[in-house]
Every structure is written in structure tokens, then in C-alpha cells.
Write a protein that holds these residues in place. Structure first.
Motif, short mmCIF file in Angstrom:
data_model
loop_
_atom_site.label_atom_id
_atom_site.label_comp_id
_atom_site.label_asym_id
_atom_site.label_seq_id
_atom_site.Cartn_x
_atom_site.Cartn_y
_atom_site.Cartn_z
N TRP A 181 65.07 57.09 44.69
CA TRP A 181 64.36 58.36 44.86
C TRP A 181 64.68 59.35 43.74
CZ3 TRP A 181 60.33 59.59 47.73
CH2 TRP A 181 60.00 60.94 47.90
N GLN B 120 57.69 62.33 43.94
CA GLN B 120 58.48 62.65 45.13
C GLN B 120 57.69 63.54 46.08
OE1 GLN B 120 62.19 64.43 43.92
NE2 GLN B 120 63.02 62.50 43.15
N ALA C 88 56.65 54.23 42.62
CA ALA C 88 57.80 53.95 43.49
C ALA C 88 58.06 52.45 43.59
CB ALA C 88 57.57 54.55 44.87
#
Length: 181
Positions: A124, A132, A170
Motif C-alpha cells: 500500500w 490509494q 495495485a
């Protein structure tokens, strides 16, 4: 039995490829469509429609890696089924359709999802702020596309693609295929 639309393909190489593709993935397509429609009578018709849509993208499909090919087939099957449901005035709200299409997760699915969350938490901090924000707004805060568009000051039509890019970023950071809800 092969769908007639495959038998109508003139080019023998294309026909052979589509025959292989159909025989290899028909159960997957059937399963995905049935999850959404819940009606076995409609599944056969929609199976034909999925095959037609795949034939339209034959040149694209030939060059895909297997994992991308499988994901493309699943997406085509789901989209075809959802489009069929939208086209019929059944008086069912979209949220109810999604509830019907998403049965309770199996214990294996829950374990895989938990592992995905651990991997995502691990990377993350390496994701850019926009990625994010998009992921947390959509999947944690459950914001609508319009709300996200307002926060980012972009047209609402751009939010879907921004989310696709954020999920891709991601996944790449995590190093493997992960499914987002």
C-alpha cells in the motif's frame, strides 16, 4: 455440441481455434452466466451470445496469454448476462441483481481474499496517492462514481477507467492477479 455460429466460420484456422476455445471454456462460461441469470433456460441462449462476442474479437483472443484470456472470457460472459438482464424489464433493482449474482463466498474464497488483503497492505505505501484514494474510496468508503468524480474534480465518465488503472497498478505492485470485489 458446437454452437452453429462456430460452424459458420469460413476460415478453418479460426474455426479450429474457436472450437478449441469453446470446448476448453464452455463450462466456465456456463457457470458465470448461470450465476448471474439463475435461469438454466436462458443460459444456453446467452452461451451462444457470448460465443458470438468472442468470435468478434478472434484476432485479439489469439494473442492473449492464458490468464488474460480466461479473464477476458469471464468478463465477456458476465457482461453479456448483465446486459441481458438489463434489457428485460423484470422489475428487479440493480442491487438485487448483484445480490442474486454473488452467492455467499466459500471458505476458500474468504481465505484467498484475506491473503489478497495482506499482500495489498504490504504494498500500500508504494502506491501513489491517487491510486490509494481511488481504491479506498470505492472499496472501503463505498463511494459512488459521482462522489469520487466530485472529489477528484473529473467527469463521472472518467472514474471507471481511473479505477481500472488503479486496480491494475495495485495488482502489478502485488506481483500477481488479484480480484477486487
Amino acid at each position: 455440441m458446437l454452437p452453429l455460429v462456430i460452424m459458420a466460420i469460413e476460415d478453418e484456422d479460426d474455426k479450429a481455434f474457436m472450437t478449441w476455445l469453446y470446448l476448453q471454456y464452455r463450462r466456465l462460461i456456463y457457470s458465470e452466466v448461470r450465476k448471474i441469470t439463475g435461469n438454466t433456460d436462458e443460459v444456453e441462449d446467452l452461451l451462444q451470445s457470448v460465443v458470438e462476442k468472442l468470435i468478434e474479437k478472434l484476432s485479439l483472443l489469439r494473442g492473449m496469454e492464458q490468464n488474460k484470456l480466461v479473464n477476458y472470457i469471464i468478463s465477456t460472459a458476465k457482461n453479456t448476462a448483465y446486459n441481458s438482464l438489463r434489457g428485460k424489464d423484470r422489475g428487479i433493482l440493480w442491487e438485487e441483481q448483484e445480490a442474486l449474482a454473488d452467492p455467499a463466498p466459500t471458505p476458500e474464497d474468504q481465505i484467498i481474499a484475506q491473503e489478497d488483503l495482506y499482500r495489498l497492505a504490504h504494498v500500500w505505501g508504494n502506491l501513489d496517492e491517487r491510486t490509494q484514494y481511488l481504491l479506498s474510496a470505492k472499496y472501503i468508503l463505498k463511494k459512488s462514481g459521482k462522489e469520487i468524480a466530485g472529489d477528484l474534480n473529473v467527469p463521472p465518465d472518467n472514474v471507471r477507467m481511473a479505477l481500472v488503472r488503479a486496480k491494475r497498478t495495485a495488482r502489478e505492485a502485488m506481483g500477481q492477479r488479484v480480484s477486487f470485489p
